[in-house]
Design an enzyme around this catalytic site. Structure first.
Site, short mmCIF file in Angstrom:
data_model
loop_
_atom_site.label_atom_id
_atom_site.label_comp_id
_atom_site.label_asym_id
_atom_site.label_seq_id
_atom_site.Cartn_x
_atom_site.Cartn_y
_atom_site.Cartn_z
N LYS A 176 28.38 -9.28 -26.25
CA LYS A 176 27.03 -9.21 -26.83
C LYS A 176 26.03 -9.51 -25.71
O LYS A 176 26.29 -10.35 -24.85
CB LYS A 176 26.87 -10.22 -27.96
CG LYS A 176 25.43 -10.28 -28.51
CD LYS A 176 25.33 -10.98 -29.87
CE LYS A 176 25.26 -12.48 -29.82
NZ LYS A 176 24.13 -13.04 -29.05
N ASP B 167 29.42 -13.61 -25.84
CA ASP B 167 28.09 -13.44 -25.24
C ASP B 167 28.18 -13.32 -23.73
O ASP B 167 28.89 -14.11 -23.08
CB ASP B 167 27.22 -14.67 -25.55
CG ASP B 167 26.31 -14.46 -26.73
OD1 ASP B 167 26.05 -13.30 -27.11
OD2 ASP B 167 25.83 -15.47 -27.29
N GLU C 210 17.75 -11.91 -35.06
CA GLU C 210 17.58 -13.37 -35.14
C GLU C 210 16.12 -13.74 -35.37
O GLU C 210 15.22 -13.31 -34.62
CB GLU C 210 18.10 -14.05 -33.86
CG GLU C 210 17.91 -15.57 -33.93
CD GLU C 210 18.69 -16.37 -32.89
OE1 GLU C 210 19.50 -15.80 -32.15
OE2 GLU C 210 18.49 -17.60 -32.85
N GLU D 271 21.50 -9.74 -24.93
CA GLU D 271 20.22 -9.96 -25.61
C GLU D 271 19.14 -9.03 -25.07
O GLU D 271 19.00 -8.85 -23.87
CB GLU D 271 19.76 -11.41 -25.39
CG GLU D 271 20.66 -12.43 -26.04
CD GLU D 271 20.10 -13.86 -25.91
OE1 GLU D 271 18.99 -14.04 -25.39
OE2 GLU D 271 20.80 -14.78 -26.35
N ASP E 191 26.57 -17.99 -26.67
CA ASP E 191 26.15 -18.88 -25.58
C ASP E 191 25.42 -20.12 -26.11
O ASP E 191 25.10 -21.02 -25.34
CB ASP E 191 25.36 -18.13 -24.49
CG ASP E 191 24.09 -17.49 -25.01
OD1 ASP E 191 23.80 -17.61 -26.21
OD2 ASP E 191 23.37 -16.87 -24.20
N SER E 192 25.24 -20.19 -27.43
CA SER E 192 24.76 -21.45 -28.03
C SER E 192 25.74 -22.58 -27.73
O SER E 192 25.41 -23.75 -27.89
CB SER E 192 24.58 -21.30 -29.55
OG SER E 192 25.79 -20.87 -30.15
O1 KIV Z 1 24.76 -17.83 -29.16
C1 KIV Z 1 24.81 -17.70 -30.38
O2 KIV Z 1 25.37 -18.54 -31.11
C2 KIV Z 1 24.20 -16.52 -30.98
C3 KIV Z 1 24.01 -16.51 -32.46
C4 KIV Z 1 22.83 -17.35 -32.80
C5 KIV Z 1 23.88 -15.15 -33.01
O3 KIV Z 1 23.82 -15.63 -30.28
#
Ligand code: KIV
Length: 267
Positions: free
Chosen positions: A113, A83, A182, A115, A44-45
């Protein structure tokens, strides 16, 4: 052979490091997969690096699915993990199952994924795993909680450290196949690695992990806010700008314009 969660578990046994990067679109995914990257995360970055938001919070499930579909079209070997965006899974297990189900059904990705590791989320992970959805965990700095934590190293006092360790163990017990660590100290990474047996993938968490992940835009010198732990392997921003200027120069030359000089970047 396509990489699966079981492949990662085997590689951990064989002491073979896992190499992971993020991708946001077809072109990047195709290149990274062709280069042999093992795990491609549609992180989600992408809210920041591809869409220009200042945090990951505005991203919707539809946004993620749109990008994940494009990434999956470019990948034949890597394990693609997507994510679950902010507020697409935190409400309850039913919401998480619906969101993760859409991701798997609509994109072709093999895993999701999420969090954190607080008790209600552990219940959710258990339910997802029970119904056959591979889940990757993520503890330490969790950017969806950025308004509580800030972008700094997590686990800096004994209580915070114990909480992250407990979350890692609880996530493993709930069935996650792999865990992202992280921005925590290498000391805490070491403690986690001694207590869990699933593969760990670090980002700013030292070298004691079973693999490493970076945001590809950071690796390629694109990021406006470069994390302190992310090495820049290529300056693509400068390369692209230079190519664009060269193209402008050619267009001006070919047009035999009476305009005497190539405009500078401000004009
Ligand atoms: O969203 C993302 O890119 C991530 C990585 C930093 C692991 O969760």
């Amino acid at each position: 052979m396509a990489v699966t969660p079981r492949t990662l578990a085997r590689w951990k046994q064989e002491n073979r490091p896992i190499v992971a990067l993020t991708a946001t679109d077809y072109a990047f995914a195709r290149v990274l997969d062709g280069a042999g990257i093992d795990l491609i995360l549609v992180g989600d970055s992408l809210a920041m690096v591809a869409l220009g938001h200042t945090t990951t919070l505005p991203l919707t499930l539809d946004d993620m699915i749109h990008h994940a579909k494009a990434v999956c079209r470019g990948v034949t070997r890597a394990l693609v993990v997507v994510d679950l965006p902010f507020l697409s899974y935190q409400t309850d297990s039913a919401q998480a199952i619906a969101s993760a189900g859409r991701i798997l059904k609509e994109t072709g990705a093999a895993a999701v994924k999420l969090e954190g590791g607080y008790p209600r989320l552990i219940e959710t992970v258990t339910r997802l795993v029970e119904i056959g959805i591979p889940v990757m965990g993520h503890v330490g700095l969790t950017p969806q909680s950025i308004h509580q934590t800030g972008y700094r190293q997590q686990g800096q006092d004994p209580a915070a450290e114990a909480k992250i360790l407990a979350e890692a163990i609880a996530l493993q017990d709930a069935g996650v196949f792999c865990l992202v660590l992280e921005h925590i100290s290498s000391d805490l990474t070491h403690k986690i690695s001694q207590r869990i047996t699933i593969p760990t993938i670090g980002i700013g968490a030292g070298l004691q992990c079973d693999g490493q992940i970076l945001v590809t835009h950071d690796l390629l010198g694109f990021s406006e806010r470069q994390p302190p732990f992310a090495k820049v392997y290529a300056d693509l921003q400068a390369t692209i700008a230079a190519a664009a200027r060269e193209y402008m120069t050619d267009v001006f030359a070919d047009a035999k314009t009476s305009h005497p000089i190539l405009p500078d970047v401000e004009s």
